[in-house]
Design a protein around this motif. Structure first.
Motif, PDB file in Angstrom:
ATOM      1  N   ALA A 107       0.825  -1.213   0.000  1.00 49.90           N
ATOM      2  CA  ALA A 107       0.000   0.000   0.000  1.00 49.90           C
ATOM      3  C   ALA A 107       0.853   1.253   0.000  1.00 49.90           C
ATOM      4  CB  ALA A 107      -0.912   0.000   1.230  1.00 49.90           C
ATOM      5  N   GLY A 108       0.372   2.252  -0.742  1.00 54.13           N
ATOM      6  CA  GLY A 108       1.023   3.555  -0.775  1.00 54.13           C
ATOM      7  C   GLY A 108       0.011   4.644  -0.462  1.00 54.13           C
ATOM      8  N   PRO A 109       0.429   5.686   0.265  1.00 53.49           N
ATOM      9  CA  PRO A 109      -0.503   6.720   0.697  1.00 53.49           C
ATOM     10  C   PRO A 109      -0.752   7.802  -0.356  1.00 53.49           C
ATOM     11  CG  PRO A 109       1.648   7.221   1.545  1.00 53.49           C
ATOM     12  CD  PRO A 109       1.768   5.902   0.806  1.00 53.49           C
ATOM     13  N   VAL A 110      -1.985   8.268  -0.398  1.00 51.59           N
ATOM     14  CA  VAL A 110      -2.367   9.463  -1.150  1.00 51.59           C
ATOM     15  C   VAL A 110      -2.424  10.575  -0.116  1.00 51.59           C
ATOM     16  CG1 VAL A 110      -4.178  10.567  -2.513  1.00 51.59           C
ATOM     17  CG2 VAL A 110      -3.677   8.115  -2.828  1.00 51.59           C
ATOM     18  N   LEU A 138       6.787  -4.037  -7.212  1.00 54.54           N
ATOM     19  CA  LEU A 138       5.389  -3.778  -6.857  1.00 54.54           C
ATOM     20  C   LEU A 138       5.275  -2.561  -5.945  1.00 54.54           C
ATOM     21  CD1 LEU A 138       4.108  -7.424  -6.274  1.00 54.54           C
ATOM     22  CD2 LEU A 138       3.709  -5.958  -8.262  1.00 54.54           C
ATOM     23  N   GLY A 139       6.181  -2.436  -4.991  1.00 55.52           N
ATOM     24  CA  GLY A 139       6.179  -1.272  -4.105  1.00 55.52           C
ATOM     25  C   GLY A 139       6.360   0.016  -4.882  1.00 55.52           C
ATOM     26  N   ARG A 140       7.255   0.003  -5.863  1.00 55.68           N
ATOM     27  CA  ARG A 140       7.478   1.188  -6.698  1.00 55.68           C
ATOM     28  C   ARG A 140       6.216   1.523  -7.481  1.00 55.68           C
ATOM     29  NH1 ARG A 140       8.242   1.549 -11.744  1.00 55.68           N
ATOM     30  NH2 ARG A 140       8.816  -0.627 -12.031  1.00 55.68           N
ATOM     31  N   LEU A 141       5.573   0.520  -8.075  1.00 54.69           N
ATOM     32  CA  LEU A 141       4.344   0.768  -8.839  1.00 54.69           C
ATOM     33  C   LEU A 141       3.248   1.354  -7.954  1.00 54.69           C
ATOM     34  CD1 LEU A 141       4.233  -2.439 -11.054  1.00 54.69           C
ATOM     35  CD2 LEU A 141       4.599  -0.098 -11.848  1.00 54.69           C
ATOM     36  N   VAL A 142       3.084   0.805  -6.776  1.00 53.95           N
ATOM     37  CA  VAL A 142       2.051   1.292  -5.850  1.00 53.95           C
ATOM     38  C   VAL A 142       2.381   2.711  -5.390  1.00 53.95           C
ATOM     39  CG1 VAL A 142       1.069   0.941  -3.547  1.00 53.95           C
ATOM     40  CG2 VAL A 142       1.268  -0.980  -5.109  1.00 53.95           C
ATOM     41  N   SER A 143       3.620   2.945  -4.988  1.00 46.69           N
ATOM     42  CA  SER A 143       3.962   4.283  -4.485  1.00 46.69           C
ATOM     43  C   SER A 143       3.911   5.318  -5.602  1.00 46.69           C
ATOM     44  CB  SER A 143       5.319   4.282  -3.782  1.00 46.69           C
ATOM     45  OG  SER A 143       6.354   3.925  -4.659  1.00 46.69           O
ATOM     46  N   GLU A 144       4.293   4.962  -6.823  1.00 50.59           N
ATOM     47  CA  GLU A 144       4.190   5.902  -7.943  1.00 50.59           C
ATOM     48  C   GLU A 144       2.736   6.221  -8.274  1.00 50.59           C
ATOM     49  OE1 GLU A 144       6.425   4.210 -11.180  1.00 50.59           O
ATOM     50  OE2 GLU A 144       8.359   4.818 -10.313  1.00 50.59           O
ATOM     51  N   THR A 145       1.877   5.207  -8.209  1.00 49.37           N
ATOM     52  CA  THR A 145       0.446   5.432  -8.467  1.00 49.37           C
ATOM     53  C   THR A 145      -0.143   6.354  -7.405  1.00 49.37           C
ATOM     54  OG1 THR A 145       0.246   3.290  -9.559  1.00 49.37           O
ATOM     55  CG2 THR A 145      -1.798   4.308  -8.757  1.00 49.37           C
ATOM     56  N   THR A 150      -1.869  11.803  -5.700  1.00 52.47           N
ATOM     57  CA  THR A 150      -1.591  12.950  -4.838  1.00 52.47           C
ATOM     58  C   THR A 150      -1.358  14.203  -5.683  1.00 52.47           C
ATOM     59  OG1 THR A 150      -0.668  11.598  -3.045  1.00 52.47           O
ATOM     60  CG2 THR A 150       0.032  13.906  -3.138  1.00 52.47           C
ATOM     61  N   ALA A 151      -0.525  14.078  -6.703  1.00 48.68           N
ATOM     62  CA  ALA A 151      -0.212  15.223  -7.562  1.00 48.68           C
ATOM     63  C   ALA A 151      -1.463  15.755  -8.260  1.00 48.68           C
ATOM     64  CB  ALA A 151       0.840  14.836  -8.594  1.00 48.68           C
ATOM     65  N   ARG A 152      -2.310  14.855  -8.736  1.00 48.68           N
ATOM     66  CA  ARG A 152      -3.561  15.283  -9.390  1.00 48.68           C
ATOM     67  C   ARG A 152      -4.470  15.995  -8.394  1.00 48.68           C
ATOM     68  NH1 ARG A 152      -5.347  10.479 -13.526  1.00 48.68           N
ATOM     69  NH2 ARG A 152      -3.431  10.509 -14.753  1.00 48.68           N
TER      70      ARG A 152
END
Length: 155
Positions: A107-110, A138-145, A150-152
């Motif tokens: 999981a990655g935070p927004v 997978l961690g990179r893909l989740v955190s980038e998403t 967040t940026a949007r």
């Protein structure tokens, strides 16, 4: 990636709440109903949120008894604190059989403009498909998403 994705949001009363789900096309997959709730301290989604809270808020959640769920659940506040520092540093959290036996999640935070977690992007998969060698990818893909969302949100 072809694994189940289920965005979740923090809820003061219940921990984490699943707000949507996109299923993978594998015959064996994880299932999280929309509206399902889960612990903050024992899930990747919850750890992604906890790692980005103010220290006093984090201490309020981690103080006291931490319920053990799966065999790998972290129930010691000191160990949880160390894990949350790792989560903060790498940008994603991992649950390897900590909440539900046989289920893994990344999981990655927004975040909002002040770094407060608004939501979490979670990818979950059966333990049978979890490969430690793929964790960084997978961690990179989740955190980038999560960072893109967040940026949007901040635009």
């Amino acid at each position: 990636m072809n694994e189940t994705v289920h965005p979740s949001v923090p809820d003061a009363l219940h921990g984490m709440v699943v707000v949507d789900r996109v299923d993978c096309d594998h015959a064996v997959r994880t299932f999280h109903a929309i509206g399902d709730t889960s612990s903050l301290h024992a899930t990747a989604a919850g750890n992604a949120v906890l790692a980005h809270l103010e220290r006093s808020e984090m201490d309020g959640v981690t103080a006291g008894t931490l319920e053990g769920y799966g065999e790998e659940a972290v129930t010691d506040p000191g160990q949880l604190g160390a894990e949350l520092r790792r989560v903060s540093g790498r940008g994603y959290a991992v649950d390897h059989n900590q909440y539900l036996q046989g289920v893994c999640a990344i999981a990655g935070p927004v975040l909002d403009g002040e770094g407060t977690p608004l939501a979490v992007v979670v990818v979950s998969l059966p333990d049978s498909r979890f490969q430690l060698g793929r964790l960084a990818e997978l961690g990179r893909l989740v955190s980038e998403t999560a960072a893109e969302i967040t940026a949007r949100h901040l635009a």
